[in-house]
Design a protein around this motif. Structure first.
Motif, PDB file in Angstrom:
ATOM      1  N   VAL A  13      43.559  15.872 -21.105  1.00  0.00           N
ATOM      2  CA  VAL A  13      43.490  14.405 -21.123  1.00  0.00           C
ATOM      3  C   VAL A  13      42.055  13.883 -21.051  1.00  0.00           C
ATOM      4  O   VAL A  13      41.813  12.696 -21.184  1.00  0.00           O
ATOM      5  CB  VAL A  13      44.298  13.782 -19.965  1.00  0.00           C
ATOM      6  N   GLY A  14      41.095  14.800 -20.822  1.00  0.00           N
ATOM      7  CA  GLY A  14      39.696  14.374 -20.784  1.00  0.00           C
ATOM      8  C   GLY A  14      39.035  14.490 -19.421  1.00  0.00           C
ATOM      9  O   GLY A  14      37.981  13.896 -19.211  1.00  0.00           O
ATOM     10  N   LYS A  15      39.613  15.262 -18.503  1.00  0.00           N
ATOM     11  CA  LYS A  15      38.977  15.408 -17.181  1.00  0.00           C
ATOM     12  C   LYS A  15      37.575  16.006 -17.321  1.00  0.00           C
ATOM     13  O   LYS A  15      36.621  15.489 -16.760  1.00  0.00           O
ATOM     14  CB  LYS A  15      39.802  16.342 -16.273  1.00  0.00           C
TER      15      LYS A  15
HETATM   16  N1  LIG Z   1      37.567  11.067 -26.687  1.00  0.00           N
HETATM   17  C1  LIG Z   1      37.704  12.251 -27.275  1.00  0.00           C
HETATM   18  N2  LIG Z   1      37.642  12.377 -28.623  1.00  0.00           N
HETATM   19  C2  LIG Z   1      37.797  13.576 -29.215  1.00  0.00           C
HETATM   20  N3  LIG Z   1      38.009  14.733 -28.558  1.00  0.00           N
HETATM   21  C3  LIG Z   1      38.091  14.676 -27.218  1.00  0.00           C
HETATM   22  C4  LIG Z   1      37.937  13.447 -26.507  1.00  0.00           C
HETATM   23  N4  LIG Z   1      38.058  13.710 -25.179  1.00  0.00           N
HETATM   24  C5  LIG Z   1      38.268  15.034 -25.066  1.00  0.00           C
HETATM   25  N5  LIG Z   1      38.296  15.628 -26.282  1.00  0.00           N
HETATM   26  C6  LIG Z   1      38.535  17.063 -26.564  1.00  0.00           C
HETATM   27  O1  LIG Z   1      39.874  17.344 -26.156  1.00  0.00           O
HETATM   28  C7  LIG Z   1      39.940  18.606 -25.475  1.00  0.00           C
HETATM   29  C8  LIG Z   1      40.478  18.384 -24.056  1.00  0.00           C
HETATM   30  O2  LIG Z   1      39.564  17.586 -23.322  1.00  0.00           O
HETATM   31  P1  LIG Z   1      39.114  18.000 -21.854  1.00  0.00           P
HETATM   32  O3  LIG Z   1      38.083  17.037 -21.414  1.00  0.00           O
HETATM   33  O4  LIG Z   1      38.754  19.435 -21.815  1.00  0.00           O
HETATM   34  O5  LIG Z   1      40.480  17.736 -21.048  1.00  0.00           O
HETATM   35  P2  LIG Z   1      40.981  18.312 -19.628  1.00  0.00           P
HETATM   36  O6  LIG Z   1      39.772  18.702 -18.863  1.00  0.00           O
HETATM   37  O7  LIG Z   1      41.735  17.177 -19.002  1.00  0.00           O
HETATM   38  O8  LIG Z   1      41.867  19.478 -19.917  1.00  0.00           O
HETATM   39  C9  LIG Z   1      38.534  19.192 -25.511  1.00  0.00           C
HETATM   40  O9  LIG Z   1      38.443  20.079 -26.584  1.00  0.00           O
HETATM   41  C10 LIG Z   1      37.633  17.969 -25.737  1.00  0.00           C
HETATM   42  O10 LIG Z   1      36.462  18.309 -26.453  1.00  0.00           O
END
Ligand SMILES: Nc1ncnc2c1ncn2[C@@H]1O[C@H](COP(=O)(O)OP(=O)(O)O)[C@@H](O)[C@H]1O
Ligand SMILES: [Mg+2]
Length: 291
Positions: A13-15
């Motif tokens: 989710v973007g953590k």
């Molecule tokens: N706003 C965004 N636009 C495009 N890709 C994104 C965005 N936010 C995150 N991602 C991608 O989505 C995937 C999951 O994000 P991530 O921050 O690692 O989530 P989490 O830590 O919650 O598992 C990663 O590959 C990241 O690069």
């Protein structure tokens, strides 16, 4: 010292993306002293700043590299193996943060097998100990005097490690995609915030910064609909800023990305602008709250 926990028990989710953005915003843009803590056994946050190595106890796991200050010949360094991770707090080990390519940013990296062990504890007395370890570490004078902001990335769970983070935090931020599954995670986190708030003494409140919409699709209606109804339901806790779905965020995530931080893109870059305003809103919401 503000301790900002980035939580949502749903994955993807973007953590980690949000943790990076905040760590780099406060260190690069605001020139504050930042400690990035990676509590996720997946070690993605650590990997952005350090060359993590394969964990011998876990095929897909990662361990920190040998610390630059480590000298195997020195008697002073005879009591450790030169690798230091935040998971050390659960095993009575010292934690030595690593420096990064950003002068004012240090990182206390993950250690996959050790964090998984801490996450898997079940005996009640041990669970209670895990809950308190991060608070104890962050209350050390050495830590308190060395940093202005602590940014903590968490695993996608509500287990003991995440609870230790929530207990230590001054502020909680919940990144989420505006879709049904991740939104369920928001409710879980708000529940966690409420129960933590009930057990806190009055002089140590836990500020809920709110929900940061990520990977937001401005063209479709699905994300907007979910955003609007969430905002209606909890107007105080949904940020106005939204991080759009952009390839540039995924690209900036790759090893050896150039430039290495979104804050090193030209000031006119729309992704950079969107991220700066989200960080400013987060900062305002934090500063409006005394803790
Ligand atoms: N706003 C965004 N636009 C495009 N890709 C994104 C965005 N936010 C995150 N991602 C991608 O989505 C995937 C999951 O994000 P991530 O921050 O690692 O989530 P989490 O830590 O919650 O598992 C990663 O590959 C990241 O690069
Ligand atoms: Mg992550």
């Amino acid at each position: 010292m503000k301790i900002i926990a980035i939580v949502n028990n749903k994955g993807g989710v973007g953590k980690t993306t949000t943790s990076r953005i905040l760590a780099e915003y406060f260190s690069i843009v605001k020139n504050e002293r930042v400690l990035a803590i990676d509590m996720d056994p997946q070690a993605n946050f650590s990997n952005r700043y350090l060359k993590m190595e394969i964990d011998p106890y876990q095929q897909e796991g990662r361990i920190p590299p040998i610390h630059t200050n480590y000298n195997p010949e020195s008697p002073e360094d005879s009591d450790w193996d030169g690798r230091s991770s935040i998971a050390g707090i659960f095993f009575g080990e010292m934690v030595f943060p690593y420096s990064t390519y950003i002068n004012t940013l240090e990182v206390a990296p993950s250690h996959s097998s050790k964090l998984l062990l801490a996450e898997a504890v079940t005996r009640e007395e041990v669970v209670q100990k895990v809950y308190d370890q991060l608070s104890k570490f962050l209350e050390l004078d050495d830590v308190k005097n060395s940093y202005d902001k602590i940014i903590i990335d968490t695993p996608p769970s509500k287990g003991p490690v995440t609870i230790s983070v929530v207990r230590a935090a001054t502020d909680l931020l919940i990144p989420s995609i505006m879709e049904p599954q991740p939104i369920e995670g928001i409710y879980g986190m708000i529940h966690l915030w409420k129960s933590e708030t009930l057990r806190r003494p009055e002089n140590r409140p836990l500020n809920l910064i709110g929900v940061l919409p990520n990977s937001f699709d401005r063209r479709g209606i699905i994300h907007k609909d979910h955003y609007d109804s969430l905002k209606q339901e909890m107007p105080d806790y949904v940020l106005d800023s939204r991080i759009g779905r952009r390839l540039i965020y995924a690209e900036a995530d790759a090893d050896g990305a150039v430039p290495p931080s979104i804050f090193m893109y030209p000031e006119k870059n729309p992704a950079r602008q969107e991220v700066v305003s989200a960080c400013q809103e987060i900062e305002e919401r934090m500063n409006a709250y005394v803790n």
